[in-house]
Each structure stands twice: as structure tokens, then as C-alpha cells.
Design a protein around this motif. Structure first.
Motif, short mmCIF file in Angstrom:
data_model
loop_
_atom_site.label_atom_id
_atom_site.label_comp_id
_atom_site.label_asym_id
_atom_site.label_seq_id
_atom_site.Cartn_x
_atom_site.Cartn_y
_atom_site.Cartn_z
N ARG A 303 43.50 39.33 93.67
CA ARG A 303 44.21 38.07 94.37
C ARG A 303 45.30 38.46 95.36
O ARG A 303 45.58 38.03 96.41
N PRO A 402 35.67 30.03 97.21
CA PRO A 402 37.45 30.29 96.89
C PRO A 402 37.76 31.11 98.20
O PRO A 402 37.04 31.83 98.75
N GLY A 403 38.91 30.85 98.57
CA GLY A 403 39.78 31.75 99.65
C GLY A 403 39.46 33.34 99.56
O GLY A 403 39.02 33.75 100.54
N PRO A 404 39.68 33.81 98.24
CA PRO A 404 39.50 35.26 98.41
C PRO A 404 37.83 35.88 98.33
O PRO A 404 37.67 36.78 98.12
N GLN A 444 28.91 23.52 92.76
CA GLN A 444 28.84 24.85 93.34
C GLN A 444 28.11 25.63 92.48
O GLN A 444 28.04 25.53 91.33
N LYS A 516 33.76 23.70 81.57
CA LYS A 516 35.07 24.39 81.59
C LYS A 516 35.78 23.00 81.39
O LYS A 516 35.52 21.75 81.54
N THR A 520 36.24 29.06 83.14
CA THR A 520 36.44 28.38 84.33
C THR A 520 35.37 28.53 85.13
O THR A 520 34.22 29.04 84.78
N ILE A 521 35.39 27.93 86.40
CA ILE A 521 34.25 27.91 87.28
C ILE A 521 33.66 29.29 87.83
O ILE A 521 32.80 30.03 87.64
N GLU A 522 34.71 29.93 88.37
CA GLU A 522 34.79 31.30 88.84
C GLU A 522 34.73 32.18 87.67
O GLU A 522 35.63 31.99 86.54
P1 XMP Z 1 38.20 27.79 88.67
O1 XMP Z 1 37.64 28.90 88.64
O2 XMP Z 1 39.52 27.71 88.52
O3 XMP Z 1 37.79 26.96 89.69
O4 XMP Z 1 37.36 26.92 87.51
C1 XMP Z 1 38.15 25.64 90.38
C2 XMP Z 1 37.67 25.45 91.96
O5 XMP Z 1 38.80 26.30 92.76
C3 XMP Z 1 37.79 27.20 93.51
N1 XMP Z 1 38.94 28.41 93.60
C4 XMP Z 1 39.50 28.58 94.91
N2 XMP Z 1 39.68 28.08 96.00
N3 XMP Z 1 41.08 29.52 96.74
C5 XMP Z 1 40.44 28.47 96.75
O6 XMP Z 1 40.26 27.91 97.98
C6 XMP Z 1 41.11 30.19 95.66
O7 XMP Z 1 41.94 31.12 95.46
C7 XMP Z 1 40.17 29.62 94.52
N4 XMP Z 1 40.04 30.00 93.04
C8 XMP Z 1 38.99 29.11 92.71
C9 XMP Z 1 36.58 27.42 92.71
O8 XMP Z 1 35.64 27.89 93.62
C10 XMP Z 1 36.46 26.21 92.08
O9 XMP Z 1 35.94 25.24 93.03
#
Ligand code: XMP
Length: 524
Positions: A303, A402-404, A444, A516, A520-522
Motif C-alpha cells: 500500500r 480500492p485505489g491500490p 462488491q 465483517k 475485512t472486505i478485502e
Molecule cells: P475493508 O477491506 O477495510 O474495505 O473492509 C472497506 C471498503 O473500502 C474499500 N477499500 C479501499 N478503497 N482505497 C479505496 O478507495 C483503498 O485503499 C481501499 N482499501 C479498501 C474496500 O474495497 C471496501 O469497499
């Protein structure tokens, strides 16, 4: 700010007493085609009234009106001649402030409750049934309405579940009309807005476009603006709106870091440009990102690298635009949405940001003024604006990404081969989910490659030793919490068969059945 919301005529202010009801109420008011904004309950009444609202709604909240430290309201709010509608906590606060009785008589109601409407000809309930399901969530209850109010509904446990004082234009209900489970809730809300407060339903996202176009023109003048496109909905709609306002004075920058999904870069390059006519600068930085990511497996490290490289490439592109002939580049467009504004304290001022220019070689004194044309809008409204601006459905209806990018959907080192493999698997999953009509049901569906895992399989005549692909379909409202989507087995089967048949080196497809929290989602 462009189109300063405080100055908009016929604005309904929603006073936020906490617990996230206020955003939903504000959305429902807008669905009734009346512009609304949220203000914190700590805002002094004089300041609320100075905004000249057409009506005020008091939201629900978690407190008990008599508890120490519970939010209160100055009586002046009810005496200013502005129509007020109290819901749940707001209803109890109105009752208690104006001399009614609210007590904790053990009449707790949570969830679906039957409301007995005693005055179906009342302002709020006209045209709705005498018995109707509503959503309740309260411990205290109102047992006597303030003087001058008529009681319009009750429940089995609560004698005063709704009241109104038409002369003073004060209304209240114990339930949550904003919640979908209150079947006639939207009608009750509209009755307050149109009949109680006399507001005309004229606000639309079409007005937003007109207003914002004028405001952006006034703000930017004859200078130039830059907008970073991520491929996501918000930046695309913000850019399209600014493009409509200032045309060739806007340059969009899209950094292709090679971590995009299949077809995404082409979508921005072709479809976005075709729909908007925007000047687009695409920076092909795949090699640079892959080189920087080589040998790295740690998710946080990945990241950081992606973020750092992104800023470098974006600033280099900015520098090139700054060096082109033409008017001064003074503005940076951002797709900030209303929930971000509310959650960060609701400020309406114009922000300046200093670009991080220690790495990209930008001159020291470069400062951009922000253009944030979506600051007043909720996500679904942004989608509507995008649609009205003619952006293709593939961009406007996109699920969060996600951005990355795929960089964090490969567990293990990121390489070109692995990205290509994941892109194929992801494209198959997306295609099948769309074909099954599941796009709106699923928030998603990350598709993840476990690059560091191999397992034995058998395919054709031989043994394989391939990677698993994880499907992670989730249902959610805001990504803060999520549940795994109970998808039809036949769709899962089709995705699994196609991925193992069509994507080389993948011999298993597994489904993530974790909510979650704790997951986490990702995956990362
Ligand atoms: P997690 O994995 O934390 O993700 O449950 C929650 C939401 O955030 C999105 N996500 C991101 N979106 N930049 C973004 O614009 C990021 O670095 C990033 N990391 C996670 C993820 O797809 C989910 O919708």
C-alpha cells in the motif's frame, strides 16, 4: 463554496441528535424533491434560524430526554414560526420542551409496531390507513401532549405516539418514518413538507447540475483546473460536471498503474472521453509500479509503495500540465461527497490544499484551490447526476474498488503474470454476476488470488499444482460492516467452472463465508 447550500431557498434543516438517523432523513427529504442539509444538535438555535430554513426536522437519537448531558433545544426554535417535525427523540424533545410529559413507564418498543391513527384527517396522516406498521426504537414514551396539540396516533403501549399543532406548524411522531419498514413513512414525511410546511417539491439532480455549472464557472473563471480520475464513480462524475462547466479549461489525469481490472483503463480512455469530451492525460506507469512492487509481499508495504508512486506520477503529470501554454492552473477537482462533509464536521468553507511536492519537482509555492461539486450529494444522487450527464452505466453503477487496485487482491508478491491471471478470473466473476442480475444486490465482490498457496488438483489427464481463487461477495450499506452474500449456488458453480477451465494455473475456487467483522472486505 459553489452553490452555497445555506443560501438555497426552501432548504430543510435536519438537526442531528446522533445514531445515524439524520443522513437517512436528509435523503428521504431529497427523495421528496426538497433540498435538505444536516446540522449538528450542538448548533445554537439562533444560528439554525439564521440559515432561514423552510422547515426543521429533529432526528432520532440514542439519549433519554431527561438524562444528564442529553442534547436539549432552546424553546425559541418552536416559537420562530418555522415548521418543525420531531421524530423519535426529536418528538420527545419537542414534547418535553413545550410542557408535555415524557417518562420511562416501561413502554419500550423496538422494531415493527402497529400504529393506531386516531385522526386520519390530520395533516400528517391524511390518506393513510387507521392501522399501519411503523418502526419504533425507544425506551421513554410521551404520556401527555403539550397544550394546544392534538394527539393523532397511539400504540398499544404508548398513548401519545403522534401529535400536531397545525396553527403553530409543529408536528411529531414517536416512530421512524424515514425507515423503510414504516410503510407510510415517506407519505407522512411528504405531508409534513408539502402540507405542513407548504414547501413545493422542485429540487432535482437536474437543478444541481445547473446550479453547479454556474457556480464552477464563477469559481474557476478563465483559469485552468486539474482532476485526477481513479476510474471510480465520484471522480468521474465530478470531472464530468466540471467539464460541462469549463470545457477545455479542465485536464483530467488518469494514472494507469497496471493494477486495474480488465477493460477499466479502456473504459476511462474511450467511454469517459466519448461521453464528456474531456481532455484526458493517461499516464502509463505499469512498469514503474511493478518494478517498485517487485519482491514485496507485505500488504502494508505494498500500500505504501502504491501510494508513494501514485503521488510521484500524478505530480509529474501536473508539472507537465503546468508547463503547457495557457492560463494559470489554479484548481484541483475532487469528488468529495456529502457524508464525508458531515462526518468531518460539516464545514462549508473553501479549502486550499498544498500539493505534496517534495517528490515530484513541483515549484514550492504551488497551491490549488479545491473544486468539489459533489459536496452536497449522497452517493445515489451522484449516480443520478452522472446518468443525467450521459456517463455510461458501466461507470455510473460501478461497485466500490480500492485505489491500490488488484495490488491488494493478490496475497503474495505482485507480478505481471499474476495480475493477468487475476484480471481474467475477476472478469469472469463480474460477467457472471451481471448476467445473473446480482449487481445491485451485491455491494462488491472482490476476487482474490492466493499467490503463495498451491494445492493439488486433477485436470484432463494429469495432476495439477495450482493456485486457489477466492470469491468474496458481500452485502453492505456502507462497507463499515458487511455480511457474505447468500448467492445462488448455480451462479457460484458457473463462476467456479469457468474460472478453473479458462484461467491457467488456477485449480480451485473457494467462497469466503465470513462477515465483517471479524473479516475485512478485502483480503490483502
Ligand atoms: P475493508 O477491506 O477495510 O474495505 O473492509 C472497506 C471498503 O473500502 C474499500 N477499500 C479501499 N478503497 N482505497 C479505496 O478507495 C483503498 O485503499 C481501499 N482499501 C479498501 C474496500 O474495497 C471496501 O469497499
Amino acid at each position: 463554496m459553489p452553490g452555497s447550500p445555506a443560501a438555497a431557498p426552501d432548504t430543510v434543516l435536519v438537526v442531528d441528535f446522533g445514531a445515524q438517523y439524520a443522513q437517512l432523513i436528509a435523503r428521504r427529504v431529497r427523495e421528496a424533491r426538497v433540498y435538505s442539509e444536516i446540522v449538528p444538535s450542538t448548533m445554537p438555535v439562533a444560528e439554525i434560524l439564521a440559515k432561514n430554513p423552510a422547515a426543521i426536522i429533529l432526528s432520532g437519537g440514542p439519549s433519554s430526554v431527561y438524562a444528564e448531558g442529553a442534547p436539549r433545544l432552546d424553546r425559541a426554535l418552536f416559537e420562530a414560526g418555522v415548521p418543525v417535525f420531531g421524530m423519535c427523540y426529536g418528538f420527545q424533545l419537542m414534547a418535553a420542551t413545550l410542557g408535555g410529559t415524557v417518562d420511562n413507564n416501561g413502554a419500550r418498543e423496538y422494531g415493527r409496531t402497529e400504529l393506531h391513527v386516531s385522526k386520519v384527517s390530520s395533516t400528517l396522516f391524511e390518506g393513510t390507513p387507521a392501522e399501519q406498521p411503523v418502526w419504533m426504537s425507544h425506551g421513554d414514551a410521551c404520556s401527555a401532549a403539550p397544550e394546544g396539540f392534538s394527539v393523532t396516533a397511539s400504540t398499544d403501549l404508548v398513548p401519545v405516539a403522534a401529535f400536531e399543532n397545525d396553527e403553530k406548524k409543529l408536528y411529531g411522531v414517536q416512530h421512524h418514518p424515514e425507515v423503510m419498514h414504516s410503510t407510510y413513512g415517506q407519505q407522512v414525511l411528504e405531508h409534513f413538507l408539502y402540507r405542513g410546511a407548504g414547501i413545493k417539491p422542485t429540487w432535482t439532480t437536474g437543478n444541481v447540475i445547473e446550479e453547479q455549472v454556474a457556480a464552477i464557472r464563477a469559481q474557476v473563471g478563465d483559469k485552468r483546473a486539474i482532476c485526477g480520475l481513479s476510474g471510480g464513480v465520484d471522480s468521474a462524475v465530478a470531472a464530468a460536471l466540471v467539464q460541462k462547466a469549463i470545457g477545455s479549461q479542465l485536464t483530467c489525469v488518469y494514472v494507469d498503474h497496471g493494477l486495474m481490472r480488465k477493460g477499466e483503463t479502456e473504459q476511462v480512455e474511450k467511454d469517459f472521453v466519448a461521453a464528456t469530451g474531456a481532455n484526458l492525460k493517461v499516464v502509463d506507469a505499469e512498469e514503474r509500479f511493478l518494478n517498485a512492487l517487485a519482491g514485496v509481499s507485505d500488504p502494508e508495504e505494498k500500500r505504501k509503495i502504491i501510494g508513494r508512486e501514485f503521488i510521484r506520477v500524478f505530480e509529474q503529470a501536473q508539472l507537465e500540465i503546468l508547463q503547457e501554454d495557457g492560463p494559470e492552473v489554479a484548481f484541483l477537482v475532487q469528488g468529495t461527497l456529502y457524508p464525508d462533509v458531515v462526518e468531518s464536521g460539516g464545514g462549508t468553507g473553501t479549502a486550499n490544499i498544498k500539493s505534496h511536492h517534495n517528490v515530484g519537482g513541483l515549484p514550492d509555492d504551488i497551491e490549488f484551490e479545491l473544486v468539489e461539486p459533489l459536496r452536497q450529494l449522497f452517493k445515489d444522487e451522484v449516480r443520478m447526476v452522472g446518468q443525467e450527464l450521459g456517463l455510461p452505466a458501466e461507470i455510473v453503477q460501478r461497485q466500490p474498488f480500492p485505489g491500490p487496485g488488484l495490488g491488494i487482491r493478490i496475497v503474495g508478491e505482485v507480478t505481471k503474470d499474476r495480475l493477468d491471471l487475476l484480471r481474467e478470473a475477476d472478469a469472469i466473476a463480474r460477467e457472471e454476476l451481471t448476467a445473473a442480475g446480482l449487481d445491485t444486490e451485491i455491494w462488491q465482490c472482490p476476487v482474490v488470488l492466493l499467490a503463495d498457496v498451491r494445492s493439488v488438483g486433477v485436470q484432463g489427464d494429469g495432476r495439477t499444482y495450482g493456485h486457489p481463487i477466492v470469491l468474496r461477495p458481500v452485502s453492505s450499506e456502507d462497507a463499515m460492516t458487511a455480511d457474505w452474500t447468500r448467492m445462488p449456488y448455480d451462479v457460484l458453480a458457473k463462476i467456479s467452472t469457468r474460472i478453473t477451465n479458462e484461467v491457467a494455473d488456477v485449480n480451485r475456487v473457494v467462497l469466503d463465508v465470513t462477515s465483517k467483522p471479524p473479516g475485512t472486505i478485502e483480503w490483502e
